[in-house]
Scaffold this active site. Structure first.
Site, PDB file in Angstrom:
ATOM      1  N   CYS A 107       0.841  -1.198   0.000  1.00  0.00           N
ATOM      2  CA  CYS A 107       0.000   0.000   0.000  1.00  0.00           C
ATOM      3  C   CYS A 107       0.881   1.255   0.000  1.00  0.00           C
ATOM      4  O   CYS A 107       1.505   1.564  -1.003  1.00  0.00           O
ATOM      5  CB  CYS A 107      -0.970  -0.035   1.171  1.00  0.00           C
ATOM      6  SG  CYS A 107      -2.330   1.159   1.035  1.00  0.00           S
ATOM      7  N   HIS A 213      -3.421  -5.405  -0.585  1.00  0.00           N
ATOM      8  CA  HIS A 213      -2.949  -5.919   0.705  1.00  0.00           C
ATOM      9  C   HIS A 213      -2.884  -7.452   0.662  1.00  0.00           C
ATOM     10  O   HIS A 213      -3.910  -8.119   0.815  1.00  0.00           O
ATOM     11  CB  HIS A 213      -3.899  -5.474   1.823  1.00  0.00           C
ATOM     12  CG  HIS A 213      -3.801  -4.030   2.154  1.00  0.00           C
ATOM     13  ND1 HIS A 213      -3.041  -3.554   3.197  1.00  0.00           N
ATOM     14  CD2 HIS A 213      -4.342  -2.936   1.553  1.00  0.00           C
ATOM     15  CE1 HIS A 213      -3.126  -2.236   3.245  1.00  0.00           C
ATOM     16  NE2 HIS A 213      -3.910  -1.828   2.244  1.00  0.00           N
ATOM     17  N   GLU A 215      -1.791  -9.422   2.893  1.00  0.00           N
ATOM     18  CA  GLU A 215      -2.142  -9.969   4.210  1.00  0.00           C
ATOM     19  C   GLU A 215      -3.645  -9.991   4.425  1.00  0.00           C
ATOM     20  O   GLU A 215      -4.120 -10.614   5.388  1.00  0.00           O
ATOM     21  CB  GLU A 215      -1.455  -9.169   5.321  1.00  0.00           C
ATOM     22  CG  GLU A 215      -2.097  -7.851   5.703  1.00  0.00           C
ATOM     23  CD  GLU A 215      -1.842  -6.703   4.725  1.00  0.00           C
ATOM     24  OE1 GLU A 215      -2.221  -5.565   5.044  1.00  0.00           O
ATOM     25  OE2 GLU A 215      -1.261  -6.948   3.642  1.00  0.00           O
ATOM     26  N   ASP A 261     -22.452  -8.968  16.305  1.00  0.00           N
ATOM     27  CA  ASP A 261     -22.690  -7.984  17.351  1.00  0.00           C
ATOM     28  C   ASP A 261     -22.395  -8.604  18.709  1.00  0.00           C
ATOM     29  O   ASP A 261     -23.057  -9.566  19.117  1.00  0.00           O
ATOM     30  CB  ASP A 261     -24.148  -7.509  17.318  1.00  0.00           C
ATOM     31  CG  ASP A 261     -24.487  -6.800  16.017  1.00  0.00           C
ATOM     32  OD1 ASP A 261     -23.661  -5.987  15.580  1.00  0.00           O
ATOM     33  OD2 ASP A 261     -25.563  -7.076  15.458  1.00  0.00           O
ATOM     34  N   ASP A 408     -27.933   4.897  11.542  1.00  0.00           N
ATOM     35  CA  ASP A 408     -29.090   4.098  11.978  1.00  0.00           C
ATOM     36  C   ASP A 408     -30.359   4.942  11.930  1.00  0.00           C
ATOM     37  O   ASP A 408     -30.836   5.416  12.962  1.00  0.00           O
ATOM     38  CB  ASP A 408     -28.867   3.584  13.398  1.00  0.00           C
ATOM     39  CG  ASP A 408     -27.636   2.729  13.524  1.00  0.00           C
ATOM     40  OD1 ASP A 408     -27.697   1.562  13.156  1.00  0.00           O
ATOM     41  OD2 ASP A 408     -26.592   3.241  13.988  1.00  0.00           O
TER      42      ASP A 408
END
Length: 564
Positions: A107, A213, A215, A261, A408
């Site tokens: 990057c 990336h 990884e 969550d 939200d």
């Protein structure tokens, strides 16, 4: 919020102990140039998973003595070069690379090889490659940052071809890119298409760097890393003919994201929270007088002491080599400890410091919710940015691609568009949905998990958060959450049209067809679900197979490549 793994990945060792067996060729010690930005833990874990020992570079002298250097740059071009200069690394690193010594940049580790970047005018890069890193074309219909899985167009024949199988994809997340030019042509190893072709990796001699990336690119990325570490002494190259003639195009894939969550309860355990399980502290409040702490005494007050969540991230990043996002508590706060003389007043932590701790634990992005609403309202009221909000601090230091804003909203029904309050966007629904058959509404932003409405609508909020520096919008809908009737297409389409950064649709998915519907009808870059994946009512692979069948580009899970 955390994205689930999309590929099978090898289990990494829990330390930097080499996996080299007696009698096998000695593996070089990998020196990691960690300048203190972003998620470096995943790069370290990927290298260890391949069986190599890793040491950190702490002094300029350690650059010269390194056997092979990996530079996982994450953040802004200016921040990276400032840290390199401050620590005395700039000239030793330039000398190391110019001497054709083994180097793998990731990057910003690739972008800093160039002379400069439009991201930070006036800041000089290492100057190894001629040219300036430029932003994506703002006039093109592209979402920026470029986030997601995309392909590679090989421009040279090297041993890396062995690591990249046809049609395989790698993971990108960036706002600036290297443009093909005659000066950069001798370096270009691969191109990738996003609007137009850009240079997605460079290679000369024993120097390799990627805009993507590895990884975070699953088994493909690990193979690329392994191939370099095993072959950097003899990376043969045969230049291709007509280097810059477009030979093909790649397509960025739509992302399917799984959300988990979780919260810490009073015993310090992580619990999955869905539906009526959200308020996991009611018992603690009721029993506060019985030797238990009351509301707010432990929960989410000391974010940096949230050991269960940090441990989950640290352990997950040892085995999961795809992107991870964490949300909740990304804000400034004061520790609830007692000061001298029994007075309240522990140490104050900034949102930037909180985010840094999560990045160091293995998160690639952080998600900001209620604080983003507050920051947007303040900016609109003042008519200018202050530079002090969590969004601004984190995006300035780590780049906007590291900041996700979670919105939200809930519907506020209207008898007609003329009844919509000033400053809000009235939207027409596809069918009568209100309690009195209303077909119009505006979408009110909420905070505190949807419990408190704010006088700003979702469309204006999304645009304001983009101005503050958000790199991605996670768009939920209180009315659709858990309903399994499909995404709120009206809301998603309106927000998607209001911003130029990627949008993740959330809330309401119940079957694979809901994902193809939201992609086809709104143009969003990603779609998320939680409960249906938790309960295994719908498998992620089933969603992706359906998308592939209907012609939507998506990355299918790859089989494990076997021992690394």
């Amino acid at each position: 919020m955390a994205s689930a793994p999309e590929v099978s990945a090898p289990t990494a060792p829990s330390s930097t102990t080499s996996l080299t067996m007696p009698g096998s060729p000695r593996r070089p010690l990998v020196s990691l140039l960690d300048y203190g930005a972003g998620n470096v833990r995943s790069v370290r874990n990927a290298i260890v998973a391949l069986g190599y020992q890793v040491r950190d570079i702490n002094t300029p002298e350690e650059i010269d003595s390194a056997e092979v250097i990996v530079f996982p740059g994450v953040g802004s071009f200016g921040s990276a070069m400032e840290v390199l200069e401050t620590r005395g690394f700039t000239q030793p690193l330039r000398d190391y690379i110019l001497a054709d010594r083994p180097y793998f940049g990731i990057c910003l580790g690739m972008q800093t090889l160039f002379e400069a970047s439009e991201e930070c005018p006036g800041v000089a890069g290492l100057g190894i490659i001629k040219g300036t890193i430029k932003g994506f074309d703002s006039s093109a219909p592209l979402s920026v940052p470029h986030i997601g899985w995309n392909g590679l167009l090989m421009q040279k024949h090297t041993k890396l071809i062995q690591a990249i199988r046809p049609q395989e994809l790698v993971y990108f997340v960036h706002s600036y890119r290297a443009i093909p030019s005659p000066e950069a042509a001798p370096w270009a190893l691969t191109l990738t298409t996003y609007g137009t072709n850009f240079i997605s990796s460079v290679h000369q001699g024993r120097v390799l760097a990627t805009q993507f990336h590895p990884e975070k690119s699953g088994s493909t990325g690990l193979r690329i890393l392994r191939t370099f570490l095993e072959n950097f002494e003899s990376m043969e190259v045969d230049a291709s003919d007509g280097l810059w003639r477009p030979i093909a195009e790649t397509r960025v894939s739509k992302r399917v994201i799984a959300c988990l969550d979780v919260r810490s309860n009073d015993e310090g355990d992580l619990v999955v929270t869905k539906g009526d399980q959200y308020d996991v502290r009611e018992a603690a409040v009721a029993g506060a007088g019985e030797g238990r702490e009351g509301d707010g005494a432990r929960f989410r007050q000391g974010v940096l002491d949230d050991l269960p969540m940090l441990q989950v991230l640290e352990q997950a990043s040892e085995q999961v080599f795809v992107p991870l996002t964490v949300g909740g508590g990304i804000r400034g706060y004061v520790e609830p400890s007692k000061g001298e003389g029994g007075k309240e007043g522990g140490r104050a932590w900034s949102a930037l410091e909180v985010a840094a701790r999560y990045f160091r634990a293995g998160a690639d992005k952080v998600s900001i919710g209620s604080d983003a609403v507050t920051a947007a309202e303040e900016m609109i009221q003042r008519g200018e940015k202050t530079g002090t909000s969590a969004i601004e601090q984190i995006s300035t230091r780590y780049g906007r691609q590291a900041v996700v804003v979670s919105i939200d909203p809930r519907r506020v029904y209207l008898p007609g568009p003329e009844a919509c309050p000033a400053g809000h966007t009235p939207l027409e629904l596809s069918e009568p949905s209100g309690p009195n058959g209303e077909t119009w509404c505006w979408y009110q932003a909420t905070i505190k998990g949807g419990r408190e409405g704010r006088p700003i609508d979702a469309v204006r909020l999304a645009h304001a958060c983009q101005e503050l520096g958000a790199g991605e919008i996670l768009l939920n809908c209180v009315d659709m959450d858990g309903q399994c009737r499909g995404f709120d297409l009206v809301l998603v389409r309106a927000v998607r049209a209001a911003v130029t950064i990627p949008v993740i649709a959330s809330s309401g998915a119940g079957k694979p067809q809901h994902f193809s519907e939201v992609f086809n009808k709104t143009g969003v870059e990603a779609a998320l679900a939680a409960g249906i994946f938790h309960r295994r009512e719908v498998e992620i692979d089933a969603v992706k197979r359906h998308l592939k069948e209907v012609g939507i580009p998506v990355r299918l899970a790859m089989a494990s490549p076997g021992p690394m």
